[in-house]
Write a protein that holds these residues in place. Structure first.
Motif, PDB file in Angstrom:
ATOM      1  N   GLY A  47       7.277  42.722  15.484  1.00 12.11           N
ATOM      2  CA  GLY A  47       8.639  43.208  15.290  1.00 12.11           C
ATOM      3  C   GLY A  47       9.604  42.225  14.672  1.00 12.11           C
ATOM      4  O   GLY A  47      10.778  42.538  14.476  1.00 12.11           O
ATOM      5  N   ILE A  48       9.146  41.022  14.361  1.00 10.07           N
ATOM      6  CA  ILE A  48       9.964  40.050  13.632  1.00 10.07           C
ATOM      7  C   ILE A  48       9.151  39.657  12.403  1.00 10.07           C
ATOM      8  O   ILE A  48       8.405  38.669  12.421  1.00 10.07           O
ATOM      9  CB  ILE A  48      10.294  38.803  14.475  1.00 10.07           C
ATOM     10  CG1 ILE A  48      10.927  39.209  15.807  1.00 10.07           C
ATOM     11  CG2 ILE A  48      11.250  37.887  13.723  1.00 10.07           C
ATOM     12  CD1 ILE A  48      11.232  38.051  16.726  1.00 10.07           C
TER      13      ILE A  48
ATOM     14  N   SER B 253       8.369  50.683  11.766  1.00 10.04           N
ATOM     15  CA  SER B 253       8.672  50.057  13.053  1.00 10.04           C
ATOM     16  C   SER B 253       7.711  50.599  14.097  1.00 10.04           C
ATOM     17  O   SER B 253       7.045  51.602  13.879  1.00 10.04           O
ATOM     18  CB  SER B 253      10.115  50.359  13.471  1.00 10.04           C
ATOM     19  OG  SER B 253      11.030  49.789  12.560  1.00 10.04           O
TER      20      SER B 253
ATOM     21  N   CYS C  24      10.852  48.180   9.965  1.00  8.11           N
ATOM     22  CA  CYS C  24      10.036  46.977  10.171  1.00  8.11           C
ATOM     23  C   CYS C  24      10.497  46.174  11.389  1.00  8.11           C
ATOM     24  O   CYS C  24      10.621  44.947  11.339  1.00  8.11           O
ATOM     25  CB  CYS C  24      10.041  46.099   8.927  1.00  8.11           C
ATOM     26  SG  CYS C  24       9.369  46.903   7.455  1.00  8.11           S
ATOM     27  N   SER C  25      10.763  46.874  12.490  1.00  7.41           N
ATOM     28  CA  SER C  25      11.237  46.210  13.698  1.00  7.41           C
ATOM     29  C   SER C  25      10.511  46.738  14.926  1.00  7.41           C
ATOM     30  O   SER C  25       9.885  47.798  14.891  1.00  7.41           O
ATOM     31  CB  SER C  25      12.747  46.436  13.873  1.00  7.41           C
ATOM     32  OG  SER C  25      13.474  45.949  12.780  1.00  7.41           O
ATOM     33  N   SER C  26      10.638  45.992  16.003  1.00  5.80           N
ATOM     34  CA  SER C  26      10.203  46.479  17.304  1.00  5.80           C
ATOM     35  C   SER C  26      11.406  47.159  17.951  1.00  5.80           C
ATOM     36  O   SER C  26      12.453  46.537  18.132  1.00  5.80           O
ATOM     37  CB  SER C  26       9.721  45.310  18.172  1.00  5.80           C
ATOM     38  OG  SER C  26       9.538  45.726  19.498  1.00  5.80           O
TER      39      SER C  26
ATOM     40  N   LEU D  53      16.570  50.460  10.962  1.00  5.33           N
ATOM     41  CA  LEU D  53      15.862  49.539  11.855  1.00  5.33           C
ATOM     42  C   LEU D  53      14.427  49.349  11.366  1.00  5.33           C
ATOM     43  O   LEU D  53      13.531  49.081  12.166  1.00  5.33           O
ATOM     44  CB  LEU D  53      15.861  50.094  13.289  1.00  5.33           C
ATOM     45  CG  LEU D  53      17.223  50.440  13.898  1.00  5.33           C
ATOM     46  CD1 LEU D  53      17.046  51.159  15.226  1.00  5.33           C
ATOM     47  CD2 LEU D  53      18.070  49.192  14.082  1.00  5.33           C
TER      48      LEU D  53
ATOM     49  N   MET E  36      17.549  43.613  10.839  1.00  3.37           N
ATOM     50  CA  MET E  36      16.202  43.160  10.532  1.00  3.37           C
ATOM     51  C   MET E  36      15.681  42.336  11.704  1.00  3.37           C
ATOM     52  O   MET E  36      15.789  41.115  11.726  1.00  3.37           O
ATOM     53  CB  MET E  36      16.208  42.361   9.228  1.00  3.37           C
ATOM     54  CG  MET E  36      16.748  43.154   8.046  1.00  3.37           C
ATOM     55  SD  MET E  36      16.876  42.204   6.521  1.00  3.37           S
ATOM     56  CE  MET E  36      15.140  41.962   6.128  1.00  3.37           C
ATOM     57  N   GLY E  37      15.133  43.027  12.699  1.00  7.88           N
ATOM     58  CA  GLY E  37      14.623  42.340  13.872  1.00  7.88           C
ATOM     59  C   GLY E  37      14.579  43.275  15.057  1.00  7.88           C
ATOM     60  O   GLY E  37      14.957  44.446  14.958  1.00  7.88           O
ATOM     61  N   PRO E  38      14.124  42.806  16.210  1.00 10.23           N
ATOM     62  CA  PRO E  38      13.969  43.656  17.401  1.00 10.23           C
ATOM     63  C   PRO E  38      15.263  44.347  17.796  1.00 10.23           C
ATOM     64  O   PRO E  38      16.352  43.776  17.679  1.00 10.23           O
ATOM     65  CB  PRO E  38      13.526  42.655  18.476  1.00 10.23           C
ATOM     66  CG  PRO E  38      12.894  41.533  17.720  1.00 10.23           C
ATOM     67  CD  PRO E  38      13.656  41.426  16.444  1.00 10.23           C
TER      68      PRO E  38
ATOM     69  N   THR F 127       4.295  44.761  10.478  1.00  9.17           N
ATOM     70  CA  THR F 127       5.289  44.763  11.549  1.00  9.17           C
ATOM     71  C   THR F 127       4.633  44.536  12.899  1.00  9.17           C
ATOM     72  O   THR F 127       5.110  43.745  13.720  1.00  9.17           O
ATOM     73  CB  THR F 127       6.063  46.091  11.566  1.00  9.17           C
ATOM     74  OG1 THR F 127       6.724  46.282  10.319  1.00  9.17           O
ATOM     75  CG2 THR F 127       7.106  46.092  12.677  1.00  9.17           C
TER      76      THR F 127
ATOM     77  N   SER G 245      18.485  40.190  13.277  1.00  9.81           N
ATOM     78  CA  SER G 245      18.814  40.471  14.667  1.00  9.81           C
ATOM     79  C   SER G 245      19.576  39.286  15.256  1.00  9.81           C
ATOM     80  O   SER G 245      19.417  38.150  14.821  1.00  9.81           O
ATOM     81  CB  SER G 245      17.538  40.726  15.481  1.00  9.81           C
ATOM     82  OG  SER G 245      17.851  41.118  16.787  1.00  9.81           O
TER      83      SER G 245
END
Length: 327
Positions: free
Chosen positions: A304-305, A251, A225-227, A223, A200-202, A299, A176
């Motif tokens: 989310g990170i 996620s 494994c993210s918030s 998306l 890979m990230g919010p 996650t 991200s």
């Protein structure tokens, strides 16, 4: 297989014995071995082994080492930086020997590949510098797929210069980024065949709006494994008309604070509004099994990170979308 260093071959003749039909031993030279056979052998070697001096053994080995088959994918996902965290930008200090090793491998690989690399994979925790990235870009102009490492040492000038070179880029996996417009704008301007993105990230509304305005032709988005902000999810389902595949597995979707509550709410089950909009997609990949799924649990625990370094090596490479899966 163990690679013999160049010094060995300087001290020993480049010859091997074979037995003819009349059982007489015949001395043959390694450099006379068929190139295709050498290439098949070298395909089993790691990047470290291929860049350890094989090309200097003899002219035949040099030809085999430069075969495009060996360099179509330059996979550096086994290389991680030795670093310590620091309080100031770029927030990491990379140990000198580690940096020099990466520079050496990149230079030797780019020299042997002769511009044939179309897929470049960096480890998630490999802290590449601007100079290393642009050097590689200049020598791999036909790149189609890029898996980017952490952003810490990559500046706007470095990534934008590289993207301008990679006009054939089709797929990008990236952490991200706080300010995505400049990167997406460069991709939109220079990469006409770009259709696949993994973040890979919010994922927040600002990022969603950037994709909608700059990359409306995006076909595949992961998306995992993210918030994911609820409004951002709705936005891309509405605003990316060419989107065919969306992966939000493991996620968790977060509704922003509304009204006077000032509290965000984690969505444990996708509502009909999202499902109806996602029905037009060819694939909508989800997993929200917090009680039974280990990755869903990780996650949420990491907010989310995902701290990939805490888990099994190589877990960050996985993806439910086959074209993005690296394992």
């Amino acid at each position: 297989m163990t690679v013999c260093h160049n010094s060995y071959f300087q001290e020993s003749p480049l010859e091997f014995l074979t037995m003819e039909e009349d059982s007489e031993a015949v001395i043959r030279r390694w450099e006379d071995l068929d190139t295709d056979i050498l290439v098949k052998i070298f395909q089993r070697f790691s990047v470290f082994e291929l860049t350890s001096g094989l090309a200097h053994v003899c002219s035949g080995w040099r030809v085999a080492c430069c075969d495009p088959i060996l360099w179509k994918t330059l996979d550096l996902s086994f290389m991680k930086s030795h670093f310590i965290k620091i309080p100031l930008e770029p927030y990491v200090y990379v140990e000198r020997r580690s940096d020099e090793t990466l520079t050496r491998v990149l230079k030797l690989s780019m020299n042997l590949s002769r511009g044939s690399t179309t897929t470049l994979i960096f480890h998630f925790n490999l802290f590449v510098s601007d100079e290393q990235l642009t050097y590689t870009a200049e020598r791999s102009p036909c790149l189609k797929r890029l898996v980017l490492p952490a952003w810490n040492r990559i500046k706007k000038t470095g990534i934008c210069k590289s993207i301008r070179i990679w006009k054939d880029l089709e797929s990008l996996t990236m952490p991200s980024i706080a300010n995505p417009p400049y990167l997406m704008a460069e991709i939109a301007k220079n990469c006409r065949n770009f259709t696949e993105l993994k973040i890979m990230g919010p994922f927040e509304p600002f990022f969603a709006n950037t994709l909608i305005s700059l990359l409306p032709g995006l076909r595949v988005l992961s998306l995992r494994c993210s918030s994911i902000n609820y409004d951002a999810l709705l936005a891309i389902l509405d605003g990316l008309p060419n989107l065919e595949v969306l992966n939000i597995s493991h996620s968790y979707v977060v509704e922003p604070a509304r009204g006077l509550t000032h509290q965000r709410r984690v969505v444990r089950e996708l509502d009909s509004r999202i499902m109806e909009k996602a029905a037009r997609l060819r694939k909508f990949l989800t997993c929200m099994e917090l009680e039974t799924c280990v990755m869903c649990q990780r996650t949420e625990m990491d907010e989310g990170i995902v701290r990939w370094y805490k888990y099994e090596e190589g877990q960050w490479k996985a993806d439910e979308v086959s074209s993005l899966h690296l394992c």
